[in-house]
Scaffold this motif. Structure first.
Motif, short mmCIF file in Angstrom:
data_model
loop_
_atom_site.label_atom_id
_atom_site.label_comp_id
_atom_site.label_asym_id
_atom_site.label_seq_id
_atom_site.Cartn_x
_atom_site.Cartn_y
_atom_site.Cartn_z
N ASN A 135 -4.00 -5.34 -4.63
CA ASN A 135 -3.46 -4.26 -5.46
C ASN A 135 -4.09 -2.91 -5.09
N LEU A 136 -5.40 -2.92 -4.86
CA LEU A 136 -6.07 -1.68 -4.49
C LEU A 136 -5.61 -1.17 -3.14
N LEU B 25 -10.37 -11.76 -7.36
CA LEU B 25 -10.89 -10.64 -6.56
C LEU B 25 -9.96 -10.31 -5.40
N ARG B 26 -9.45 -11.35 -4.75
CA ARG B 26 -8.54 -11.10 -3.63
C ARG B 26 -7.24 -10.45 -4.09
N VAL C 37 -0.41 4.41 -1.59
CA VAL C 37 0.31 5.40 -2.40
C VAL C 37 -0.49 6.70 -2.50
N ALA C 38 -1.79 6.58 -2.79
CA ALA C 38 -2.64 7.77 -2.89
C ALA C 38 -2.74 8.50 -1.55
N LEU C 39 -2.79 7.74 -0.46
CA LEU C 39 -2.89 8.35 0.87
C LEU C 39 -1.59 9.08 1.22
N THR C 40 -0.47 8.50 0.85
CA THR C 40 0.82 9.18 1.09
C THR C 40 0.90 10.48 0.30
N VAL D 185 -8.02 8.83 -3.34
CA VAL D 185 -8.06 8.00 -2.13
C VAL D 185 -9.48 7.52 -1.87
N LEU D 186 -10.43 8.42 -2.03
CA LEU D 186 -11.83 8.08 -1.79
C LEU D 186 -12.31 7.04 -2.80
N LEU D 187 -11.90 7.20 -4.05
CA LEU D 187 -12.31 6.25 -5.09
C LEU D 187 -11.76 4.85 -4.80
N VAL D 188 -10.47 4.77 -4.47
CA VAL D 188 -9.87 3.46 -4.18
C VAL D 188 -10.53 2.84 -2.95
N GLN D 189 -10.81 3.66 -1.95
CA GLN D 189 -11.45 3.15 -0.74
C GLN D 189 -12.84 2.59 -1.04
#
Length: 470
Positions: A244-245, A238-239, A251-254, A190-194
């Motif tokens: 996608n991120l 980029l957008r 998903v990662a947060l869930t 989650v931290l990496l995606v954020q």
């Protein structure tokens, strides 16, 4: 006006719980671990196992305490059973006429009436149909007491129950460690995606500024439409990548919410920072494996202790057992509830059981318990060797990840300088938009590699601390 203000106030009261429910909860990694240790279903299941082990001790101890039971029994004969008498049989002649009369005279009036009924045939007694040894109504009330005096297996079994409680405590520590590891593995993505989203926002902002400048240059005749198209394509990519991120983050947060036992429908925000977490951990590289610091080793040591007690428990089966017992009873007999009589009774006694031969059953159980003990010892040796290997591999992985991060930091600085130089050259008219696009793509790739290297360092550091029992 008052009614309108009252209605507004009531609406605010109704919406406050909803607003509070939607307020996001911020959690650092330590906060997430603490929350999981309190709310994880795995932790709650392990706590139930500990409580069950406590009750097993009480259950085992109860078998050695005196057992007191009360009993009530009422029996009414619809047809009193009779025994036939031989022809010419004289009941008084059997014991002697005088003795029978003396015994009869000593009975109470109610008892004499019951005896008369028995031999006269009233309500079921003697006569031509035979003699009855029972009266119609029989009521018995009593209290039984049984107490164990000696049983070798009891004391060993009580020790085994206490050892099992210690086993569940060791297992709980292992479960806590597994939950912590799961939280770390779920928190870092989650931290990496954020962090990647924040980096993309920065890139999008820079590219939007460059696109604005290119359009102004195009209007002034110093840029081509191709330059604008390239930058618009890059901005669109980029957008799309950001969208996608964002979905990946959800998903990662869930998954993180599920891991820590947090309500899925409530908002959660991770508050740690990758760069702040990536502290130097060179001291971990010099530490040696210490199996004693791992809860898994303590757990298997307790299992070995339980296997040793299992051998003693089966050996105790060869010892005799001694129990004491006693009872007090009151029995009422009569053809009705007025003319009958009460017969009290009380007794005490001892009972000893001495095992002689059981077909070699206990011998086989003892041998199997010894084999289980040997298996547990072998498992411990294998676990210790595995821990040493795990620590060595974790140190190597952390060293490699740190080296890659250091290289990616240098590459990132270089890519940022190249991108800035390409932009300056383009603005001054001495560089092409193709150069800017190539430098831009190189920068994005280097940023992605740097973030992945940073994530690998944090993950390898966490696994090294796990291996060392930190």
């Amino acid at each position: 006006m008052k009614k309108r203000m009252h209605s507004t106030f009531m609406m605010l009261l109704l919406t406050l719980p909803l607003l509070a429910q939607q307020q996001a909860v911020q959690m650092s990694l330590d906060d997430a671990i603490d929350y999981a240790l309190e709310n994880s279903l795995t932790i709650k299941d392990a706590q139930i196992a500990i409580a069950d082990a406590e009750e097993q001790i009480v259950e085992r101890r109860s078998t050695g305490l005196p057992q007191v039971n009360g009993s009530l029994n009422f029996q009414h004969y619809l047809a009193v059973p009779r025994q036939p008498l031989p022809e010419g049989f004289d009941i008084f002649g059997l014991f002697g006429q005088v003795l029978a009369v003396d015994l009869y005279d000593q009975l109470s009036e109610q008892t004499q009436m019951a005896v008369d009924d028995s031999f006269s045939g009233n309500g079921g007694g003697g006569g031509e149909e035979g003699i009855a040894f029972f009266l119609r109504n029989n009521f018995t009330a009593g209290i039984d007491v049984n107490a164990m005096i000696f049983d070798g297996s009891f004391f060993v079994a009580l020790k085994a129950a206490r050892a099992y409680r210690q086993y569940t405590l060791r297992d709980f520590a292992t479960t806590q460690r597994e939950v912590e590891n799961s939280v770390i593995e779920a928190y870092l993505p989650v931290l990496l995606v954020q962090e990647n989203i924040e980096l993309l926002d920065k890139n999008i902002k820079n590219l939007e500024q460059l696109l604005f400048e290119t359009r102004e240059l195009y209007k002034a005749g110093f840029a081509e439409q191709l330059d604008i198209d390239r930058q618009e394509l890059s901005l669109s990519n980029l957008r799309i990548e950001r969208e996608n991120l964002v979905r990946q983050k959800e998903v990662a947060l869930t998954n993180l919410k599920f891991t820590i036992g947090f309500p899925i429908d409530q908002p959660l925000v991770v508050s740690d920072d990758l760069d702040a977490m990536a502290v130097e951990a060179e001291a971990l590289l010099s530490e040696k494996a210490s199996p004693g610091s791992r809860p898994e080793v303590a757990l298997i040591d307790q299992a070995i202790r339980m296997n040793e007690l299992n051998i003693k428990l089966n050996k105790a089966g060869y010892l005799p057992s001694l129990n004491a017992f006693g009872a007090v009873q009151q029995q009422y007999q009569g053809n009705d509830f007025e003319t009958g009589f009460w017969a009290p009774a009380a007794y005490v006694g001892l009972n000893m059981s001495v095992p002689i031969f059981d077909g070699l059953n206990k011998k086989a159980k003892i041998q199997r318990a010894r084999l289980d003990l040997e298996k547990a010892k072998i498992q411990r040796q294998d676990l210790v060797r595995g821990i040493s290997l795990e620590v060595a591999n974790a140190q190597t992985n952390f060293r490699n990840a740190s080296s890659r991060l250091s290289s990616q930091e240098k590459n990132l600085d270089l890519a940022e300088r190249i991108y800035e130089t390409a932009q300056v050259k383009y603005r001054e008219g001495v560089g092409s938009s193709l150069e800017v696009t190539q430098a831009e793509q190189s920068l994005y790739t280097t940023q992605s590699n740097y973030m992945q290297a940073l994530y690998d360092v944090l993950q390898s550091k966490a696994r090294l601390e796990m291996a060392l029992g930190k």
